[in-house]
Scaffold this motif. Structure first.
Motif, PDB file in Angstrom:
ATOM      1  N   ARG A  64       0.825  -1.223   0.000  1.00 66.35           N
ATOM      2  CA  ARG A  64       0.000   0.000   0.000  1.00 66.35           C
ATOM      3  C   ARG A  64       0.853   1.264   0.000  1.00 66.35           C
ATOM      4  N   ALA A  65       2.044   1.172   0.582  1.00 72.53           N
ATOM      5  CA  ALA A  65       2.942   2.322   0.637  1.00 72.53           C
ATOM      6  C   ALA A  65       3.769   2.466  -0.644  1.00 72.53           C
ATOM      7  N   GLY A  66       3.558   1.570  -1.600  1.00 74.84           N
ATOM      8  CA  GLY A  66       4.263   1.674  -2.873  1.00 74.84           C
ATOM      9  C   GLY A  66       5.627   0.999  -2.908  1.00 74.84           C
ATOM     10  N   VAL A  67       5.930   0.215  -1.881  1.00 74.89           N
ATOM     11  CA  VAL A  67       7.202  -0.508  -1.842  1.00 74.89           C
ATOM     12  C   VAL A  67       7.068  -1.743  -2.730  1.00 74.89           C
ATOM     13  N   ARG A  68       8.114  -2.039  -3.480  1.00 79.29           N
ATOM     14  CA  ARG A  68       8.065  -3.223  -4.347  1.00 79.29           C
ATOM     15  C   ARG A  68       9.218  -4.166  -4.007  1.00 79.29           C
ATOM     16  N   GLU A  69       8.958  -5.435  -4.192  1.00 82.59           N
ATOM     17  CA  GLU A  69       9.983  -6.449  -3.937  1.00 82.59           C
ATOM     18  C   GLU A  69      11.035  -6.370  -5.032  1.00 82.59           C
ATOM     19  N   PHE A  70      12.297  -6.441  -4.635  1.00 82.62           N
ATOM     20  CA  PHE A  70      13.344  -6.475  -5.641  1.00 82.62           C
ATOM     21  C   PHE A  70      14.310  -7.629  -5.421  1.00 82.62           C
ATOM     22  N   GLN A  71      14.239  -8.279  -4.268  1.00 84.44           N
ATOM     23  CA  GLN A  71      15.159  -9.381  -4.014  1.00 84.44           C
ATOM     24  C   GLN A  71      14.598 -10.273  -2.910  1.00 84.44           C
ATOM     25  N   ARG A  72      14.871 -11.563  -3.016  1.00 77.61           N
ATOM     26  CA  ARG A  72      14.533 -12.511  -1.950  1.00 77.61           C
ATOM     27  C   ARG A  72      15.811 -13.176  -1.485  1.00 77.61           C
ATOM     28  N   ARG A  73      15.857 -13.428  -0.195  1.00 78.31           N
ATOM     29  CA  ARG A  73      17.028 -14.087   0.385  1.00 78.31           C
ATOM     30  C   ARG A  73      16.570 -15.165   1.342  1.00 78.31           C
ATOM     31  N   GLN A  74      17.416 -16.135   1.529  1.00 77.30           N
ATOM     32  CA  GLN A  74      17.161 -17.143   2.551  1.00 77.30           C
ATOM     33  C   GLN A  74      17.962 -16.759   3.784  1.00 77.30           C
ATOM     34  N   VAL A  75      17.384 -17.024   4.918  1.00 78.33           N
ATOM     35  CA  VAL A  75      18.071 -16.761   6.179  1.00 78.33           C
ATOM     36  C   VAL A  75      18.263 -18.096   6.874  1.00 78.33           C
ATOM     37  N   PHE A  76      19.457 -18.339   7.322  1.00 79.85           N
ATOM     38  CA  PHE A  76      19.778 -19.575   8.013  1.00 79.85           C
ATOM     39  C   PHE A  76      20.056 -19.273   9.478  1.00 79.85           C
ATOM     40  N   LEU A  77      19.602 -20.170  10.350  1.00 78.57           N
ATOM     41  CA  LEU A  77      19.720 -19.957  11.784  1.00 78.57           C
ATOM     42  C   LEU A  77      20.158 -21.250  12.449  1.00 78.57           C
ATOM     43  N   LYS A  78      21.102 -21.169  13.324  1.00 82.73           N
ATOM     44  CA  LYS A  78      21.520 -22.294  14.149  1.00 82.73           C
ATOM     45  C   LYS A  78      21.165 -21.948  15.582  1.00 82.73           C
ATOM     46  N   VAL A  79      20.289 -22.715  16.190  1.00 81.04           N
ATOM     47  CA  VAL A  79      19.901 -22.493  17.579  1.00 81.04           C
ATOM     48  C   VAL A  79      20.965 -23.130  18.467  1.00 81.04           C
ATOM     49  N   LEU A  80      21.633 -22.306  19.236  1.00 84.04           N
ATOM     50  CA  LEU A  80      22.712 -22.801  20.086  1.00 84.04           C
ATOM     51  C   LEU A  80      22.221 -23.282  21.447  1.00 84.04           C
ATOM     52  N   ASP A  81      21.083 -22.771  21.890  1.00 79.37           N
ATOM     53  CA  ASP A  81      20.530 -23.164  23.179  1.00 79.37           C
ATOM     54  C   ASP A  81      19.047 -23.476  23.000  1.00 79.37           C
ATOM     55  N   PRO A  82      18.700 -24.747  22.654  1.00 73.87           N
ATOM     56  CA  PRO A  82      17.306 -25.094  22.377  1.00 73.87           C
ATOM     57  C   PRO A  82      16.362 -24.864  23.541  1.00 73.87           C
ATOM     58  N   THR A  83      16.864 -24.729  24.749  1.00 72.88           N
ATOM     59  CA  THR A  83      15.982 -24.471  25.898  1.00 72.88           C
ATOM     60  C   THR A  83      15.419 -23.059  25.848  1.00 72.88           C
ATOM     61  N   ARG A  84      15.989 -22.202  25.026  1.00 69.27           N
ATOM     62  CA  ARG A  84      15.528 -20.810  24.929  1.00 69.27           C
ATOM     63  C   ARG A  84      14.526 -20.606  23.806  1.00 69.27           C
ATOM     64  N   LEU A  85      14.146 -21.669  23.084  1.00 68.16           N
ATOM     65  CA  LEU A  85      13.156 -21.556  22.028  1.00 68.16           C
ATOM     66  C   LEU A  85      11.789 -21.274  22.621  1.00 68.16           C
ATOM     67  N   ASN A  86      11.006 -20.428  21.951  1.00 70.38           N
ATOM     68  CA  ASN A  86       9.631 -20.242  22.409  1.00 70.38           C
ATOM     69  C   ASN A  86       8.779 -21.391  21.853  1.00 70.38           C
ATOM     70  N   SER A  87       7.526 -21.479  22.238  1.00 70.34           N
ATOM     71  CA  SER A  87       6.673 -22.612  21.853  1.00 70.34           C
ATOM     72  C   SER A  87       6.489 -22.692  20.343  1.00 70.34           C
TER      73      SER A  87
END
Length: 95
Positions: A64-87
């Motif tokens: 709605r603000a007139g912004v257009r997509e120009f690129q897509r990226r993948q983000v990779f994440l390694k969880v180092l402390d699984p006890t801190r994950l939310n539900s």
């Protein structure tokens, strides 16, 4: 949160969030348009932002603000402390 990048023609909306009580009332769009005006007044030529492809409310606001997509990226994440994950993250991890 709005940040200026070198060479001063590129600005970025680093973070935009609305508290639950005001979501759906036009604040995200108004804030995005305000950022566009600020960047224009500062001589900026580009306003950059990133949004999760699943975040439909944000995507609608930016469209709605007139912004257009120009690129897509993948983000990779390694969880180092699984006890801190939310539900939500725990349920995704179990898939």
């Amino acid at each position: 949160l709005l940040a200026e990048h070198q060479p001063h023609t590129v600005w970025e909306i680093v973070y935009l969030g609305m508290i639950p009580q005001v979501r759906g009332q036009g604040g995200g769009l108004a804030t995005t348009r305000y950022a566009q005006r600020l960047v224009g007044k500062a001589g900026g030529r580009h306003l950059l932002l990133a949004a999760d492809s699943q975040n439909q409310p944000a995507l609608r606001i930016y469209q709605r603000a007139g912004v257009r997509e120009f690129q897509r990226r993948q983000v990779f994440l390694k969880v180092l402390d699984p006890t801190r994950l939310n539900s939500r993250e725990r349920s995704r991890r179990s898939l």
